[in-house]
Design a protein around this motif. Sequence first.
Motif, PDB file in Angstrom:
ATOM      1  N   ALA A  80     -10.197 -14.158   1.657  1.00 33.28           N
ATOM      2  CA  ALA A  80      -8.554 -14.637   1.348  1.00 33.28           C
ATOM      3  C   ALA A  80      -8.092 -13.941   0.187  1.00 33.28           C
ATOM      4  CB  ALA A  80      -9.093 -16.147   1.455  1.00 33.28           C
ATOM      5  N   GLU A  81      -8.728 -13.463  -1.139  1.00 32.80           N
ATOM      6  CA  GLU A  81      -8.522 -13.153  -2.280  1.00 32.80           C
ATOM      7  C   GLU A  81      -7.863 -11.908  -2.292  1.00 32.80           C
ATOM      8  OE1 GLU A  81     -11.492 -14.952  -4.672  1.00 32.80           O
ATOM      9  OE2 GLU A  81     -10.470 -17.259  -4.651  1.00 32.80           O
ATOM     10  N   ASP A  82      -8.992 -11.156  -1.234  1.00 32.24           N
ATOM     11  CA  ASP A  82      -8.742  -9.842  -1.729  1.00 32.24           C
ATOM     12  C   ASP A  82      -7.343  -9.255  -1.804  1.00 32.24           C
ATOM     13  OD1 ASP A  82      -8.783  -6.300  -1.197  1.00 32.24           O
ATOM     14  OD2 ASP A  82     -10.090  -7.465  -2.534  1.00 32.24           O
ATOM     15  N   PRO A  83      -6.503  -8.358  -2.536  1.00 34.55           N
ATOM     16  CA  PRO A  83      -5.107  -8.224  -1.718  1.00 34.55           C
ATOM     17  C   PRO A  83      -5.326  -6.306  -1.008  1.00 34.55           C
ATOM     18  CG  PRO A  83      -6.344  -6.981  -3.907  1.00 34.55           C
ATOM     19  CD  PRO A  83      -7.173  -7.961  -4.199  1.00 34.55           C
ATOM     20  N   LEU A  84      -6.160  -6.261  -0.702  1.00 40.95           N
ATOM     21  CA  LEU A  84      -6.164  -5.284   0.190  1.00 40.95           C
ATOM     22  C   LEU A  84      -6.490  -5.716   1.870  1.00 40.95           C
ATOM     23  CD1 LEU A  84      -5.996  -2.102   0.902  1.00 40.95           C
ATOM     24  CD2 LEU A  84      -8.882  -1.957   1.121  1.00 40.95           C
ATOM     25  N   ILE A  85      -7.757  -6.904   1.516  1.00 42.59           N
ATOM     26  CA  ILE A  85      -7.880  -7.663   3.119  1.00 42.59           C
ATOM     27  C   ILE A  85      -6.042  -8.037   3.492  1.00 42.59           C
ATOM     28  CG2 ILE A  85      -8.493  -9.254   4.011  1.00 42.59           C
ATOM     29  CD1 ILE A  85     -10.787  -7.926   2.739  1.00 42.59           C
ATOM     30  N   ARG A  86      -5.655  -9.062   2.234  1.00 40.47           N
ATOM     31  CA  ARG A  86      -4.823  -9.674   2.752  1.00 40.47           C
ATOM     32  C   ARG A  86      -3.206  -8.593   3.337  1.00 40.47           C
ATOM     33  NH1 ARG A  86      -4.970 -12.420  -2.583  1.00 40.47           N
ATOM     34  NH2 ARG A  86      -3.088 -11.342  -3.198  1.00 40.47           N
ATOM     35  N   ARG A  87      -3.254  -7.634   2.875  1.00 41.49           N
ATOM     36  CA  ARG A  87      -2.616  -7.081   3.500  1.00 41.49           C
ATOM     37  C   ARG A  87      -2.527  -5.971   5.482  1.00 41.49           C
ATOM     38  NH1 ARG A  87       1.531  -6.579  -0.198  1.00 41.49           N
ATOM     39  NH2 ARG A  87       1.206  -5.875  -2.420  1.00 41.49           N
ATOM     40  N   VAL A  88      -3.727  -6.071   5.041  1.00 40.31           N
ATOM     41  CA  VAL A  88      -4.445  -6.071   6.585  1.00 40.31           C
ATOM     42  C   VAL A  88      -4.478  -7.224   7.154  1.00 40.31           C
ATOM     43  CG1 VAL A  88      -6.567  -4.947   7.871  1.00 40.31           C
ATOM     44  CG2 VAL A  88      -5.794  -4.446   5.710  1.00 40.31           C
ATOM     45  N   GLN A  89      -4.346  -8.116   6.971  1.00 40.26           N
ATOM     46  CA  GLN A  89      -4.155  -9.135   7.641  1.00 40.26           C
ATOM     47  C   GLN A  89      -3.003 -10.298   8.030  1.00 40.26           C
ATOM     48  OE1 GLN A  89      -6.611 -12.563   5.259  1.00 40.26           O
ATOM     49  NE2 GLN A  89      -8.521 -12.223   6.673  1.00 40.26           N
ATOM     50  N   SER A  90      -2.235  -9.245   7.300  1.00 36.51           N
ATOM     51  CA  SER A  90      -0.398  -9.881   6.874  1.00 36.51           C
ATOM     52  C   SER A  90      -0.230  -8.769   8.226  1.00 36.51           C
ATOM     53  CB  SER A  90      -0.170 -10.187   5.570  1.00 36.51           C
ATOM     54  OG  SER A  90       0.745  -8.303   5.054  1.00 36.51           O
TER      55      SER A  90
ATOM     56  N   TRP B  40       1.230  -1.385  -0.027  1.00 33.93           N
ATOM     57  CA  TRP B  40       0.213   0.481  -0.185  1.00 33.93           C
ATOM     58  C   TRP B  40       0.956   1.103  -0.347  1.00 33.93           C
ATOM     59  CZ3 TRP B  40      -4.589   2.145  -1.034  1.00 33.93           C
ATOM     60  CH2 TRP B  40      -4.771   2.954  -0.675  1.00 33.93           C
ATOM     61  N   ALA B  41       2.108   0.910   0.739  1.00 34.52           N
ATOM     62  CA  ALA B  41       2.932   2.682   1.020  1.00 34.52           C
ATOM     63  C   ALA B  41       3.558   2.792  -0.437  1.00 34.52           C
ATOM     64  CB  ALA B  41       3.524   1.898   1.599  1.00 34.52           C
ATOM     65  N   GLU B  42       3.324   2.025  -1.729  1.00 37.52           N
ATOM     66  CA  GLU B  42       3.526   2.038  -2.898  1.00 37.52           C
ATOM     67  C   GLU B  42       2.592   1.984  -4.315  1.00 37.52           C
ATOM     68  OE1 GLU B  42       6.735  -0.488  -4.341  1.00 37.52           O
ATOM     69  OE2 GLU B  42       7.658  -0.493  -2.252  1.00 37.52           O
ATOM     70  N   VAL B  43       1.502   2.189  -3.371  1.00 34.85           N
ATOM     71  CA  VAL B  43       0.710   2.833  -4.773  1.00 34.85           C
ATOM     72  C   VAL B  43      -0.397   3.916  -4.369  1.00 34.85           C
ATOM     73  CG1 VAL B  43      -2.358   2.141  -5.244  1.00 34.85           C
ATOM     74  CG2 VAL B  43      -0.354   0.317  -3.967  1.00 34.85           C
ATOM     75  N   THR B  44       0.286   4.760  -5.383  1.00 35.09           N
ATOM     76  CA  THR B  44       0.180   6.308  -5.386  1.00 35.09           C
ATOM     77  C   THR B  44      -1.446   6.554  -6.028  1.00 35.09           C
ATOM     78  OG1 THR B  44       1.490   6.477  -7.686  1.00 35.09           O
ATOM     79  CG2 THR B  44       2.717   7.194  -5.249  1.00 35.09           C
ATOM     80  N   LEU B  45      -2.064   8.046  -5.954  1.00 37.94           N
ATOM     81  CA  LEU B  45      -2.971   7.995  -6.471  1.00 37.94           C
ATOM     82  C   LEU B  45      -2.400   8.087  -8.069  1.00 37.94           C
ATOM     83  CD1 LEU B  45      -4.612  10.707  -4.376  1.00 37.94           C
ATOM     84  CD2 LEU B  45      -5.595   7.907  -4.982  1.00 37.94           C
ATOM     85  N   GLU B  46      -1.754   8.956  -8.560  1.00 35.02           N
ATOM     86  CA  GLU B  46      -1.075   8.544  -9.507  1.00 35.02           C
ATOM     87  C   GLU B  46      -0.740   7.291 -10.441  1.00 35.02           C
ATOM     88  OE1 GLU B  46       2.510  10.469 -11.994  1.00 35.02           O
ATOM     89  OE2 GLU B  46       2.840  11.332 -10.583  1.00 35.02           O
ATOM     90  N   ALA B  47      -0.438   6.599 -10.017  1.00 31.83           N
ATOM     91  CA  ALA B  47      -0.294   5.368 -10.632  1.00 31.83           C
ATOM     92  C   ALA B  47      -2.092   4.571 -10.709  1.00 31.83           C
ATOM     93  CB  ALA B  47       0.472   4.047  -9.421  1.00 31.83           C
ATOM     94  N   VAL B  48      -2.043   4.910  -9.527  1.00 28.80           N
ATOM     95  CA  VAL B  48      -4.188   4.292  -9.925  1.00 28.80           C
ATOM     96  C   VAL B  48      -4.753   5.157 -11.032  1.00 28.80           C
ATOM     97  CG1 VAL B  48      -5.539   4.368  -8.816  1.00 28.80           C
ATOM     98  CG2 VAL B  48      -3.995   3.230  -7.585  1.00 28.80           C
ATOM     99  N   ALA B  49      -4.480   6.406 -10.879  1.00 33.39           N
ATOM    100  CA  ALA B  49      -5.147   6.808 -11.834  1.00 33.39           C
ATOM    101  C   ALA B  49      -4.130   6.684 -13.442  1.00 33.39           C
ATOM    102  CB  ALA B  49      -5.134   8.046 -11.977  1.00 33.39           C
ATOM    103  N   LYS B  50      -3.078   6.592 -13.795  1.00 33.26           N
ATOM    104  CA  LYS B  50      -2.743   5.929 -15.044  1.00 33.26           C
ATOM    105  C   LYS B  50      -3.429   4.650 -15.179  1.00 33.26           C
ATOM    106  CE  LYS B  50       1.584   4.952 -16.939  1.00 33.26           C
ATOM    107  NZ  LYS B  50       3.106   5.482 -16.964  1.00 33.26           N
ATOM    108  N   LYS B  51      -3.343   3.585 -14.299  1.00 35.26           N
ATOM    109  CA  LYS B  51      -3.703   2.055 -15.029  1.00 35.26           C
ATOM    110  C   LYS B  51      -5.299   2.392 -15.286  1.00 35.26           C
ATOM    111  CE  LYS B  51      -1.666  -1.648 -12.816  1.00 35.26           C
ATOM    112  NZ  LYS B  51      -0.811  -1.955 -14.271  1.00 35.26           N
TER     113      LYS B  51
END
Length: 189
Positions: free
Chosen positions: A98-108, A27-38
């Motif tokens: 179990a499959e969602d990356p945001l939830i996995r980040r929170v759980q880990s 999450w720390a490396e995910v920027t709004l700019e990267a999301v917008a571009k993708k």
Amino acid sequence: MARSRGRGRTREAVFAALRELLLENPWAEVTLEAVAKKAGVSRQTLYNDFGSRRGLAEAYTFAMAEAYCDAVDDLLAAEPEPLAALEAAMQLFLTGAAEDPLIRRVQSGEAHHDLVRIVTADSGPLLDRIAERLAAGLAGRWPTVDAATVEAAATLMARLALGLVTMPPPAGDELAKRMALLVAPAFGA
């Protein structure tokens, strides 16, 4: 009407882009700019729609919850056996979480504290929305069950689901069944 459809498609593209980026990056490396571009939108569009990275994460979380509730509604309508319907609904959530990356980040423990707060200290609005949606689905499936019982069951299911977001459930296939057995008596199952 066309504007709201366009906005809906934009949000879907943004959420898909966020999900893809979270599969590849913390999450720390995910920027709004990267999301917008993708997503193929401007960064200003993200600021206008979500206000901040935290706003984007909150909107994504609410969208996931809405999708889960839609799928639960479908399962409840399709399964004639009450216990099986409740178990399928619980299993759906466990599999999705179990499959969602945001939830996995929170759980880990890899998630930024802002993400963790969305599903812990600041989870009131999310919990209320999930419980409201689940109550509507349960009441539609079992219209003869009194409203207070439906509300209590929906709140319990929402709290169980949200609790499992912050801490991974134990391994094994029996958890969904055990959770369904807790709620099933309220619906005559």
